[in-house]
Write a protein that holds these residues in place. Structure first.
Motif, PDB file in Angstrom:
ATOM      1  N   ASP A  73     147.532  71.573  69.002  1.00 14.06           N
ATOM      2  CA  ASP A  73     147.295  70.987  67.685  1.00 14.06           C
ATOM      3  C   ASP A  73     148.593  70.345  67.194  1.00 14.06           C
ATOM      4  O   ASP A  73     149.526  71.030  66.793  1.00 14.06           O
ATOM      5  CB  ASP A  73     146.832  72.071  66.713  1.00 14.06           C
ATOM      6  CG  ASP A  73     146.487  71.507  65.354  1.00 14.06           C
ATOM      7  OD1 ASP A  73     146.512  70.265  65.198  1.00 14.06           O
ATOM      8  OD2 ASP A  73     146.200  72.291  64.438  1.00 14.06           O
ATOM      9  N   ASP A  74     148.622  69.016  67.226  1.00 16.92           N
ATOM     10  CA  ASP A  74     149.820  68.282  66.800  1.00 16.92           C
ATOM     11  C   ASP A  74     149.510  67.499  65.527  1.00 16.92           C
ATOM     12  O   ASP A  74     150.029  66.412  65.300  1.00 16.92           O
ATOM     13  CB  ASP A  74     150.258  67.349  67.941  1.00 16.92           C
ATOM     14  CG  ASP A  74     151.708  66.929  67.815  1.00 16.92           C
ATOM     15  OD1 ASP A  74     152.455  67.581  67.044  1.00 16.92           O
ATOM     16  OD2 ASP A  74     152.086  65.944  68.475  1.00 16.92           O
ATOM     17  N   ARG A  75     148.636  68.081  64.700  1.00 13.49           N
ATOM     18  CA  ARG A  75     148.144  67.392  63.517  1.00 13.49           C
ATOM     19  C   ARG A  75     149.263  66.926  62.584  1.00 13.49           C
ATOM     20  O   ARG A  75     149.267  65.791  62.129  1.00 13.49           O
ATOM     21  CB  ARG A  75     147.194  68.295  62.756  1.00 13.49           C
ATOM     22  CG  ARG A  75     146.591  67.644  61.524  1.00 13.49           C
ATOM     23  CD  ARG A  75     145.744  68.620  60.752  1.00 13.49           C
ATOM     24  NE  ARG A  75     144.807  69.266  61.638  1.00 13.49           N
ATOM     25  CZ  ARG A  75     143.492  69.336  61.433  1.00 13.49           C
ATOM     26  NH1 ARG A  75     142.991  68.821  60.352  1.00 13.49           N
ATOM     27  NH2 ARG A  75     142.714  69.934  62.276  1.00 13.49           N
ATOM     28  N   GLU A  76     150.212  67.786  62.318  1.00  9.30           N
ATOM     29  CA  GLU A  76     151.286  67.414  61.390  1.00  9.30           C
ATOM     30  C   GLU A  76     152.079  66.220  61.906  1.00  9.30           C
ATOM     31  O   GLU A  76     152.416  65.315  61.156  1.00  9.30           O
ATOM     32  CB  GLU A  76     152.206  68.595  61.128  1.00  9.30           C
ATOM     33  CG  GLU A  76     151.647  69.612  60.161  1.00  9.30           C
ATOM     34  CD  GLU A  76     151.190  68.980  58.845  1.00  9.30           C
ATOM     35  OE1 GLU A  76     151.960  68.197  58.243  1.00  9.30           O
ATOM     36  OE2 GLU A  76     150.057  69.267  58.417  1.00  9.30           O
ATOM     37  N   ASN A  77     152.368  66.195  63.185  1.00 12.56           N
ATOM     38  CA  ASN A  77     153.113  65.085  63.765  1.00 12.56           C
ATOM     39  C   ASN A  77     152.284  63.802  63.732  1.00 12.56           C
ATOM     40  O   ASN A  77     152.798  62.715  63.468  1.00 12.56           O
ATOM     41  CB  ASN A  77     153.535  65.426  65.188  1.00 12.56           C
ATOM     42  CG  ASN A  77     154.608  64.500  65.699  1.00 12.56           C
ATOM     43  OD1 ASN A  77     155.427  64.003  64.929  1.00 12.56           O
ATOM     44  ND2 ASN A  77     154.619  64.269  66.986  1.00 12.56           N
ATOM     45  N   LEU A  79     149.891  63.046  61.582  1.00 20.20           N
ATOM     46  CA  LEU A  79     149.723  62.588  60.201  1.00 20.20           C
ATOM     47  C   LEU A  79     151.044  62.232  59.519  1.00 20.20           C
ATOM     48  O   LEU A  79     151.049  61.760  58.385  1.00 20.20           O
ATOM     49  CB  LEU A  79     149.016  63.672  59.374  1.00 20.20           C
ATOM     50  CG  LEU A  79     147.544  63.900  59.707  1.00 20.20           C
ATOM     51  CD1 LEU A  79     147.031  65.131  58.980  1.00 20.20           C
ATOM     52  CD2 LEU A  79     146.715  62.691  59.347  1.00 20.20           C
ATOM     53  N   LYS A  80     152.152  62.430  60.193  1.00 20.18           N
ATOM     54  CA  LYS A  80     153.471  62.223  59.598  1.00 20.18           C
ATOM     55  C   LYS A  80     153.619  60.815  59.000  1.00 20.18           C
ATOM     56  O   LYS A  80     154.212  60.642  57.948  1.00 20.18           O
ATOM     57  CB  LYS A  80     154.541  62.460  60.666  1.00 20.18           C
ATOM     58  CG  LYS A  80     155.956  62.320  60.163  1.00 20.18           C
ATOM     59  CD  LYS A  80     156.988  62.805  61.174  1.00 20.18           C
ATOM     60  CE  LYS A  80     156.747  62.186  62.535  1.00 20.18           C
ATOM     61  NZ  LYS A  80     157.771  62.558  63.524  1.00 20.18           N
ATOM     62  N   ARG A  85     147.067  61.123  52.904  1.00 19.98           N
ATOM     63  CA  ARG A  85     146.342  62.159  53.620  1.00 19.98           C
ATOM     64  C   ARG A  85     145.681  63.098  52.628  1.00 19.98           C
ATOM     65  O   ARG A  85     146.091  63.203  51.473  1.00 19.98           O
ATOM     66  CB  ARG A  85     147.249  62.921  54.570  1.00 19.98           C
ATOM     67  CG  ARG A  85     148.531  63.261  53.929  1.00 19.98           C
ATOM     68  CD  ARG A  85     149.667  63.831  54.661  1.00 19.98           C
ATOM     69  NE  ARG A  85     149.761  64.337  55.904  1.00 19.98           N
ATOM     70  CZ  ARG A  85     150.661  65.219  56.382  1.00 19.98           C
ATOM     71  NH1 ARG A  85     151.430  65.732  55.823  1.00 19.98           N
ATOM     72  NH2 ARG A  85     150.826  65.661  57.468  1.00 19.98           N
ATOM     73  N   ASP A  87     143.598  66.993  52.864  1.00 20.53           N
ATOM     74  CA  ASP A  87     143.067  68.152  53.598  1.00 20.53           C
ATOM     75  C   ASP A  87     143.317  68.051  55.101  1.00 20.53           C
ATOM     76  O   ASP A  87     142.434  68.311  55.919  1.00 20.53           O
ATOM     77  CB  ASP A  87     141.562  68.318  53.337  1.00 20.53           C
ATOM     78  CG  ASP A  87     141.245  68.526  51.859  1.00 20.53           C
ATOM     79  OD1 ASP A  87     142.079  69.162  51.167  1.00 20.53           O
ATOM     80  OD2 ASP A  87     140.184  68.058  51.407  1.00 20.53           O
ATOM     81  N   GLY A  88     144.516  67.614  55.487  1.00 17.76           N
ATOM     82  CA  GLY A  88     144.881  67.571  56.899  1.00 17.76           C
ATOM     83  C   GLY A  88     144.244  66.433  57.664  1.00 17.76           C
ATOM     84  O   GLY A  88     144.119  66.494  58.888  1.00 17.76           O
TER      85      GLY A  88
END
Length: 97
Positions: A73-77, A79-80, A85, A87-88
């Protein structure tokens, strides 16, 4: 052995293939089909005793691999760099009313 393809056969094949052939094209198709069937007869004369049936000339192996998640899970990277954004997830303008 020469195969004789008649007009009825050519017309039936034309219907199946949704072709409209004039008389010259029908004659050419009859000759072509006859030559193909003659060639198949020639192939049937080959001695194939001891020859294993195959679907490909070269060996074919299954190239699929197990589907394994490697990057997690590389969601934060991901969405950076999102301009907005919520709710993720990416927040985009509403397109349907």
């Amino acid at each position: 052995m020469a195969h004789m393809i008649d007009d009825t056969t050519i017309e039936y094949v034309g219907i199946l293939a949704q072709l409209e052939l004039d008389q010259t094209e029908k004659e050419a198709a009859k000759n072509d089909m006859g030559r193909m069937l003659d060639y198949i007869d020639k192939l049937n004369e080959l001695d194939t005793d001891g020859v294993e049936p195959m679907s490909h000339v070269f060996p074919v192996h299954n190239v699929f691999r197990e589907d394994v998640v490697e990057n997690g899970d590389d969601r934060e990277n991901i969405l950076k760099n999102a301009p907005e954004r919520k709710d993720g997830a990416f927040k985009v303008p509403k397109t349907v009313e």
